[in-house]
Design a protein around this motif. Structure first.
Motif, PDB file in Angstrom:
ATOM      1  N   THR A  24       0.822  -1.205   0.000  1.00  0.00           N
ATOM      2  CA  THR A  24       0.000   0.000   0.000  1.00  0.00           C
ATOM      3  C   THR A  24       0.862   1.263   0.000  1.00  0.00           C
ATOM      4  OG1 THR A  24      -1.643  -1.230   1.262  1.00  0.00           O
ATOM      5  CG2 THR A  24      -1.912   1.159   1.175  1.00  0.00           C
ATOM      6  N   THR A  25       1.929   1.271   0.829  1.00  0.00           N
ATOM      7  CA  THR A  25       2.766   2.464   0.972  1.00  0.00           C
ATOM      8  C   THR A  25       4.148   2.326   0.355  1.00  0.00           C
ATOM      9  OG1 THR A  25       3.690   1.767   3.096  1.00  0.00           O
ATOM     10  CG2 THR A  25       1.635   3.038   3.151  1.00  0.00           C
ATOM     11  N   GLY A  26       4.585   1.079   0.076  1.00  0.00           N
ATOM     12  CA  GLY A  26       5.915   0.863  -0.466  1.00  0.00           C
ATOM     13  C   GLY A  26       7.002   0.719   0.593  1.00  0.00           C
ATOM     14  N   TRP A  27       6.638   0.791   1.866  1.00  0.00           N
ATOM     15  CA  TRP A  27       7.613   0.690   2.952  1.00  0.00           C
ATOM     16  C   TRP A  27       8.174  -0.725   3.048  1.00  0.00           C
ATOM     17  CZ3 TRP A  27       8.437  -1.813   7.598  1.00  0.00           C
ATOM     18  CH2 TRP A  27       9.372  -1.231   8.435  1.00  0.00           C
ATOM     19  N   GLU A  28       9.508  -0.863   3.234  1.00  0.00           N
ATOM     20  CA  GLU A  28      10.141  -2.165   3.391  1.00  0.00           C
ATOM     21  C   GLU A  28      10.710  -2.313   4.792  1.00  0.00           C
ATOM     22  OE1 GLU A  28      13.000  -3.209   0.427  1.00  0.00           O
ATOM     23  OE2 GLU A  28      11.576  -2.932  -1.209  1.00  0.00           O
ATOM     24  N   SER A  29      10.557  -3.496   5.348  1.00  0.00           N
ATOM     25  CA  SER A  29      11.038  -3.777   6.694  1.00  0.00           C
ATOM     26  C   SER A  29      12.544  -3.965   6.704  1.00  0.00           C
ATOM     27  CB  SER A  29      10.391  -5.059   7.220  1.00  0.00           C
ATOM     28  OG  SER A  29      10.974  -6.198   6.602  1.00  0.00           O
ATOM     29  N   GLY A  30      13.070  -4.162   7.897  1.00  0.00           N
ATOM     30  CA  GLY A  30      14.452  -4.571   8.063  1.00  0.00           C
ATOM     31  C   GLY A  30      14.581  -6.051   7.767  1.00  0.00           C
ATOM     32  N   ALA A  42       4.692  -8.547   9.406  1.00  0.00           N
ATOM     33  CA  ALA A  42       3.864  -8.112   8.282  1.00  0.00           C
ATOM     34  C   ALA A  42       2.382  -8.205   8.655  1.00  0.00           C
ATOM     35  CB  ALA A  42       4.154  -8.963   7.047  1.00  0.00           C
ATOM     36  N   TYR A  43       2.003  -9.307   9.296  1.00  0.00           N
ATOM     37  CA  TYR A  43       0.614  -9.488   9.724  1.00  0.00           C
ATOM     38  C   TYR A  43       0.227  -8.432  10.760  1.00  0.00           C
ATOM     39  CZ  TYR A  43      -3.580 -11.616  11.651  1.00  0.00           C
ATOM     40  OH  TYR A  43      -4.865 -11.833  12.091  1.00  0.00           O
ATOM     41  N   ALA A  44       1.127  -8.148  11.694  1.00  0.00           N
ATOM     42  CA  ALA A  44       0.856  -7.125  12.714  1.00  0.00           C
ATOM     43  C   ALA A  44       0.633  -5.755  12.057  1.00  0.00           C
ATOM     44  CB  ALA A  44       2.002  -7.055  13.716  1.00  0.00           C
ATOM     45  N   HIS A  45       1.400  -5.469  11.008  1.00  0.00           N
ATOM     46  CA  HIS A  45       1.239  -4.205  10.278  1.00  0.00           C
ATOM     47  C   HIS A  45      -0.147  -4.126   9.639  1.00  0.00           C
ATOM     48  CE1 HIS A  45       2.494  -0.716   7.863  1.00  0.00           C
ATOM     49  NE2 HIS A  45       1.858  -1.309   6.850  1.00  0.00           N
ATOM     50  N   GLU A  46      -0.577  -5.239   9.031  1.00  0.00           N
ATOM     51  CA  GLU A  46      -1.904  -5.262   8.407  1.00  0.00           C
ATOM     52  C   GLU A  46      -3.010  -5.075   9.441  1.00  0.00           C
ATOM     53  OE1 GLU A  46      -2.299  -8.847   6.144  1.00  0.00           O
ATOM     54  OE2 GLU A  46      -1.030  -8.121   4.526  1.00  0.00           O
ATOM     55  N   GLN A  47      -2.813  -5.622  10.624  1.00  0.00           N
ATOM     56  CA  GLN A  47      -3.814  -5.475  11.678  1.00  0.00           C
ATOM     57  C   GLN A  47      -3.861  -4.049  12.213  1.00  0.00           C
ATOM     58  OE1 GLN A  47      -5.997  -8.072  12.457  1.00  0.00           O
ATOM     59  NE2 GLN A  47      -4.960  -8.741  10.599  1.00  0.00           N
ATOM     60  N   LYS A  48      -2.706  -3.415  12.314  1.00  0.00           N
ATOM     61  CA  LYS A  48      -2.625  -2.047  12.850  1.00  0.00           C
ATOM     62  C   LYS A  48      -3.172  -1.020  11.864  1.00  0.00           C
ATOM     63  CE  LYS A  48       0.610   1.161  14.999  1.00  0.00           C
ATOM     64  NZ  LYS A  48       1.998   1.372  15.450  1.00  0.00           N
ATOM     65  N   TYR A  49      -2.896  -1.229  10.573  1.00  0.00           N
ATOM     66  CA  TYR A  49      -3.304  -0.281   9.541  1.00  0.00           C
ATOM     67  C   TYR A  49      -4.314  -0.950   8.606  1.00  0.00           C
ATOM     68  CZ  TYR A  49       0.800   2.139  11.279  1.00  0.00           C
ATOM     69  OH  TYR A  49       1.708   2.749  12.101  1.00  0.00           O
ATOM     70  N   LYS A  53      -1.883  -3.998   2.614  1.00  0.00           N
ATOM     71  CA  LYS A  53      -1.532  -5.357   2.170  1.00  0.00           C
ATOM     72  C   LYS A  53      -0.015  -5.484   2.165  1.00  0.00           C
ATOM     73  CE  LYS A  53      -5.750  -6.486   1.448  1.00  0.00           C
ATOM     74  NZ  LYS A  53      -6.419  -7.242   2.463  1.00  0.00           N
ATOM     75  N   THR A  54       0.483  -6.622   2.664  1.00  0.00           N
ATOM     76  CA  THR A  54       1.917  -6.844   2.751  1.00  0.00           C
ATOM     77  C   THR A  54       2.326  -8.108   2.004  1.00  0.00           C
ATOM     78  OG1 THR A  54       1.692  -8.056   4.822  1.00  0.00           O
ATOM     79  CG2 THR A  54       2.100  -5.684   4.982  1.00  0.00           C
ATOM     80  N   VAL A  55       3.622  -8.209   1.701  1.00  0.00           N
ATOM     81  CA  VAL A  55       4.191  -9.384   1.068  1.00  0.00           C
ATOM     82  C   VAL A  55       5.557  -9.651   1.712  1.00  0.00           C
ATOM     83  CG1 VAL A  55       5.231  -8.062  -0.827  1.00  0.00           C
ATOM     84  CG2 VAL A  55       4.749 -10.467  -1.135  1.00  0.00           C
ATOM     85  N   VAL A  56       5.875 -10.933   1.933  1.00  0.00           N
ATOM     86  CA  VAL A  56       7.159 -11.345   2.492  1.00  0.00           C
ATOM     87  C   VAL A  56       8.003 -11.935   1.348  1.00  0.00           C
ATOM     88  CG1 VAL A  56       8.311 -12.864   4.162  1.00  0.00           C
ATOM     89  CG2 VAL A  56       6.115 -11.813   4.730  1.00  0.00           C
TER      90      VAL A  56
END
Length: 59
Positions: A24-30, A42-49, A53-56
């Protein structure tokens, strides 16, 4: 059989860890050692926001 260096192994198998990205935002994790660790965050991010949508992926 030749023992591979870490750099050679990462070229062969496509990486030695995982990251996740918010599509959704293009942000990448560490960097994460395991798929499960990256997926958990990634799942926690989807729940918070809601609506994100995230991808691993391997790195």
């Amino acid at each position: 059989m030749k023992k591979l260096t870490l750099n050679e192994a990462s070229n062969v198998i496509g990486g030695v860890g995982f990251q996740w990205k918010c599509k959704t935002t293009g942000w990448e994790s560490g960097w994460h050692l395991t798929y499960g660790g990256a997926a958990k965050f990634a799942y926690a991010h989807e729940q918070k926001y809601s609506g994100h949508k995230t991808v691993v992926f391997p790195v």
